[in-house]
Design an enzyme around this catalytic site. Structure first.
Site: not given
Length: 628
Positions: A441, A584, A586
């Protein structure tokens, strides 16, 4: 005699048969509340309970609901220092980080409706009042707010959360905060009504409490008082989860059982363990599965004799044991990653990033060590608008020592100008020193800023987020985003990204060139991937040709217009691993299925990426095996 409980004024799916018995197959609810102090680990406890239930031969589908009593509609506008990480779901909801625990442990895909807040409930009820839906009635907390909460829970409990689209069998509900907080009273009252409406065979209430150790004695008073407070609200817990540093002693367990009115076998010790993956095993060893099976009349029969339970605990046990073995190892088995962040004072601010690094380190067979580096400490600076007073020379020296001693670097997302120049400095070091690096990001955008400044010679190149009148706006505000409203106005949720190399046109990337990208192989040869987003700014499309001609390639773009940059890479002939992504990754990493970009970073950081790519390119079947 007490009067019978007031019947709920709303319909629900759990019906009574002719003998006034609840019909088998009705939704089962397991509620987890907490007392004494917050932060005891209710999220891990409920996630571990769900993971254990998934191991039943009947293959039950588990769903989760998190109740947050704050007035905010969602967690999107909260500072990470205030509430930890803001977790993003597929549908774009910005929510509490506990929903990340649920998704990671249970492998489910939740929605924004699975996170209930006071703000959402009151907004719904007030909206109905304004429309006249209550037909002139006085709108009150009881029954209107409590009924709305029950309606919300019942509706969400039946929403599919797995790919098969099957309606869940068991709904786990976590009530945030602690029992006795004024903010959560209305939710506890709604749950009190729900327990009677659903019936004892469909509702189990549990209580997570702290058992402190004073000297060598385990103290039970906090748990006694917490359970007493809960009973005073009409809620009688049948399971007590006791958080402590050491396993509960027999006398302690018996005393808690006696004074909280629960069976002694229902007092569960949730003591400290070497890693969180042991928690489901800890609960299993104390018979929690038997307790819940009996209380809720859960089926223990296989769905079909020829259908194995793909949620057995075998792989989970192996993973938990392997994490212990890696933790005990030294030397070459350790991989050190420098995390260059803005919110390093609170590790929960980067919870999903930490978990993703951990998942990837387990996959590559390495013990993870994270060096926390405050980005602003990497550069000289004066007092900033955000109140940062700068750092001493010794602090800068120590910060750079951590960066230079790392095997790999990650620059995660964030908002605001503080620390950006430090991130740019760290990225320059990673790029010029051939240190494996992943930008996420804002980290992705910072990679572009650094490259434009130091390779293309665009002095002062910047994002308009930090410098509105910059001479070289390489990162710009997305035109469709609302500039005035903050909550829920970003580009949020799951979006498709096309992966390819070479030239891009209106129909996407040129064919056959995707094999030249690292991302294509990390994503198991997929040309289109879905990942979650949370951003207001993007790389300036007008700068793309100039940047790519200088050697930084955008190998992933949005699958709708191919004009929004999603993934960047330096060729492996130039750098071992220099990858950034606007999304993102994650948020979709799982303990046994690590996120591909994070896996790539860990592979490169421990010298295994070449072998991984060689195996992937020569195998006819996509391979995730990377330990060789």
């Amino acid at each position: 005699l007490l009067p019978p409980p007031r019947p709920s004024s709303i319909s629900h799916p759990n019906k009574l048969d002719r003998n006034n018995k609840f019909i088998e197959g009705a939704m089962k609810y397991i509620v987890v509340t907490g007392g004494v102090v917050s932060g005891l680990g209710k999220g891990i406890t409920i996630s571990s309970t769900g993971r254990l239930l998934q191991s039943l031969p009947s293959n039950p589908v588990i769903t989760c609901i998190k109740i947050d009593p704050y007035l905010n509609v969602d967690a999107g506008t909260m500072s990470p220092f205030e509430h930890g990480e803001c977790y993003v779901l597929d549908d774009g909801c910005e929510c509490d980080l506990d929903l990340g625990n649920y998704e990671r442990f249970l492998g489910v895909t939740l929605t924004g409706e699975h996170n209930v807040t006071t703000g959402k409930v009151y907004r719904t009820v007030i909206g109905r009042e304004r429309r006249g839906d209550y037909l002139g009635k006085t709108v009150q907390v009881v029954p209107h707010i409590t009924d709305e909460i029950q309606k919300w829970i019942r509706k969400v409990a039946h929403m599919p959360v797995t790919k098969g689209g099957k309606v869940p069998d068991i709904c786990l509900i976590e009530v945030g905060g602690t029992v006795g907080d004024i903010e959560s009273m209305v939710f506890l009252e709604a749950l009190r009504q729900l327990q009677f409406a659903e019936g004892p065979e469909n509702f189990v209430l549990s209580f997570v409490s702290l058992v402190p150790v004073m000297g060598s004695e385990q103290k039970t008073k906090p748990t006694q008082h917490g359970a007493k407070t809960l009973r005073s609200l009409g809620l009688n817990p049948s399971i007590i989860f006791c958080r402590s540093t050491e396993p509960l002693e027999v006398d302690t367990r018996q005393k808690i059982a006696m004074f909280t009115h629960v069976d002694v076998r229902n007092v569960i010790s949730v003591h400290d363990v070497t890693n969180i993956y042991h928690v489901p095993l800890l609960l299993e060893n104390q018979g929690l599965l038997d307790v819940l099976t009996e209380a809720l009349s859960l089926s223990t029969e296989p769905v079909a004799a020829d259908i194995p339970n793909n949620r057995s605990m075998t792989r989970w046990k192996n993973m938990a044991s392997e994490v212990d073995l890696l933790a005990a190892a030294e030397g070459d088995v350790v991989v050190r990653i420098a995390l260059i962040g803005k919110y390093t004072g609170l590790s929960d601010s980067y919870l999903s990033v930490i978990k993703s690094l951990k998942h990837a380190s387990i996959e590559v067979g390495r013990e993870l060590k994270i060096s926390w580096v405050d980005a602003s400490s990497l550069v000289e600076q004066t007092v900033s608008e955000e109140g940062d007073g700068g750092h001493s020379g010794a602090e800068r020296k120590n910060a750079w020592e951590m960066v230079r001693s790392a095997h790999g670097i990650i620059v995660p997302g964030g908002f605001g100008s503080r620390g950006v120049e430090g991130k740019v400095a760290a990225l320059k070091y990673a790029r010029t020193s051939s240190v494996p690096c992943l930008g996420v990001c804002l980290g992705f955008q910072s990679m572009v800023i650094e490259y434009c400044r130091n390779v293309l010679g665009m002095e002062g190149a910047n994002s308009v987020e930090f410098e509105a009148e910059t001479k070289h706006p390489v990162v710009i505000f997305m035109p469709e985003i609302d500039e005035d409203s903050m909550g829920g106005t970003m580009r949020l949720g799951s979006r498709d990204t096309s992966i390819g190399g070479g030239k891009w046109g209106q129909d996407g990337p040129s064919k056959g060139n995707e094999e030249n990208t690292i991302s294509y192989w990390l994503y198991d040869q997929q040309k289109k991937v879905a990942e979650r987003h949370r951003h207001r700014y993007e790389v300036n499309p007008e700068m793309i040709n100039k940047i790519e001609s200088a050697g930084l390639h955008f190998t992933g773009r949005d699958a709708e217009t191919y004009s929004r940059m999603e993934i960047l890479e330096l060729p492996r002939s130039v750098h071992p691993f220099y990858v950034g992504c606007q999304y993102h990754p994650e948020f979709k990493s799982r303990p046994l299925e690590p996120s591909p970009p994070f896996l790539g970073l860990l592979l490169a950081s421990c010298g295994k990426l070449d072998n991984f790519l060689e195996v992937a390119k020569t195998s006819s079947v996509p391979s995730k095996k990377c330990r060789a």
